[in-house]
Write a protein that holds these residues in place. Sequence first.
Motif, PDB file in Angstrom:
ATOM      1  N   ALA A  69      33.374  15.289 -21.894  1.00 56.24           N
ATOM      2  CA  ALA A  69      33.253  15.218 -20.436  1.00 56.24           C
ATOM      3  C   ALA A  69      33.213  13.769 -19.960  1.00 56.24           C
ATOM      4  O   ALA A  69      33.819  13.422 -18.935  1.00 56.24           O
ATOM      5  CB  ALA A  69      32.003  15.974 -19.970  1.00 56.24           C
ATOM      6  N   LYS A  70      32.521  12.914 -20.687  1.00 58.16           N
ATOM      7  CA  LYS A  70      32.457  11.486 -20.323  1.00 58.16           C
ATOM      8  C   LYS A  70      33.847  10.851 -20.386  1.00 58.16           C
ATOM      9  O   LYS A  70      34.210  10.056 -19.514  1.00 58.16           O
ATOM     10  CB  LYS A  70      31.485  10.728 -21.231  1.00 58.16           C
ATOM     11  CG  LYS A  70      30.040  11.071 -20.996  1.00 58.16           C
ATOM     12  CD  LYS A  70      29.628  10.582 -19.626  1.00 58.16           C
ATOM     13  CE  LYS A  70      28.194  10.920 -19.330  1.00 58.16           C
ATOM     14  NZ  LYS A  70      27.848  10.648 -17.940  1.00 58.16           N
ATOM     15  N   ALA A  72      36.674  12.450 -19.979  1.00 61.21           N
ATOM     16  CA  ALA A  72      37.426  13.016 -18.854  1.00 61.21           C
ATOM     17  C   ALA A  72      37.042  12.339 -17.541  1.00 61.21           C
ATOM     18  O   ALA A  72      37.905  12.025 -16.716  1.00 61.21           O
ATOM     19  CB  ALA A  72      37.192  14.518 -18.769  1.00 61.21           C
ATOM     20  N   GLU A  73      35.745  12.096 -17.347  1.00 62.04           N
ATOM     21  CA  GLU A  73      35.259  11.432 -16.127  1.00 62.04           C
ATOM     22  C   GLU A  73      35.832  10.032 -15.975  1.00 62.04           C
ATOM     23  O   GLU A  73      36.019   9.558 -14.864  1.00 62.04           O
ATOM     24  CB  GLU A  73      33.731  11.330 -16.155  1.00 62.04           C
ATOM     25  CG  GLU A  73      33.000  12.616 -15.926  1.00 62.04           C
ATOM     26  CD  GLU A  73      31.505  12.448 -16.169  1.00 62.04           C
ATOM     27  OE1 GLU A  73      30.999  11.309 -16.204  1.00 62.04           O
ATOM     28  OE2 GLU A  73      30.832  13.491 -16.337  1.00 62.04           O
ATOM     29  N   GLN A  74      36.088   9.381 -17.098  1.00 62.64           N
ATOM     30  CA  GLN A  74      36.607   8.021 -17.070  1.00 62.64           C
ATOM     31  C   GLN A  74      38.004   7.964 -16.447  1.00 62.64           C
ATOM     32  O   GLN A  74      38.411   6.945 -15.918  1.00 62.64           O
ATOM     33  CB  GLN A  74      36.640   7.465 -18.497  1.00 62.64           C
ATOM     34  CG  GLN A  74      36.937   6.000 -18.579  1.00 62.64           C
ATOM     35  CD  GLN A  74      37.042   5.537 -20.016  1.00 62.64           C
ATOM     36  OE1 GLN A  74      37.494   6.269 -20.896  1.00 62.64           O
ATOM     37  NE2 GLN A  74      36.634   4.311 -20.249  1.00 62.64           N
ATOM     38  N   ASN A  75      38.729   9.075 -16.505  1.00 60.89           N
ATOM     39  CA  ASN A  75      40.062   9.184 -15.919  1.00 60.89           C
ATOM     40  C   ASN A  75      40.985   8.060 -16.399  1.00 60.89           C
ATOM     41  O   ASN A  75      41.648   7.404 -15.602  1.00 60.89           O
ATOM     42  CB  ASN A  75      39.982   9.221 -14.392  1.00 60.89           C
ATOM     43  CG  ASN A  75      41.238   9.775 -13.774  1.00 60.89           C
ATOM     44  OD1 ASN A  75      41.966  10.520 -14.404  1.00 60.89           O
ATOM     45  ND2 ASN A  75      41.490   9.398 -12.541  1.00 60.89           N
ATOM     46  N   GLU A  89      29.501  16.914 -24.051  1.00 63.88           N
ATOM     47  CA  GLU A  89      29.153  15.813 -23.160  1.00 63.88           C
ATOM     48  C   GLU A  89      30.053  14.597 -23.432  1.00 63.88           C
ATOM     49  O   GLU A  89      30.495  13.930 -22.494  1.00 63.88           O
ATOM     50  CB  GLU A  89      27.682  15.433 -23.325  1.00 63.88           C
ATOM     51  CG  GLU A  89      27.251  14.333 -22.371  1.00 63.88           C
ATOM     52  CD  GLU A  89      25.787  13.952 -22.537  1.00 63.88           C
ATOM     53  OE1 GLU A  89      25.150  13.701 -21.503  1.00 63.88           O
ATOM     54  OE2 GLU A  89      25.283  13.900 -23.691  1.00 63.88           O
TER      55      GLU A  89
END
Length: 85
Positions: A45-46, A48-51, A42
């Motif tokens: 993933a967080k 990665a989501e932040q880009n 998780e």
Amino acid sequence: MNVYVWRHNKTYHSHSMINEPCVQSHFYLDALAIVAANNLEEALAKLAEQNAGWRIEDLRELTPKVYDLDVPQVIFTEVRGSIAE
């Protein structure tokens, strides 16, 4: 809930360290990522989501420091430029 901390310093990076992870797409000397999440996947993933240029596969090569938020503890202190008396 845990706090995952990755810190990677390239200040003394040389060509002899060519296989060393590069955790950020941008040029850096010191990269720090701190993420609150339930588990490692998780947390990654967080990021990665932040880009924001975090290279997840290289972060997987490093072992983050993990802090359990259910346990009282000092998570971070910093002293810079101090001269001990």
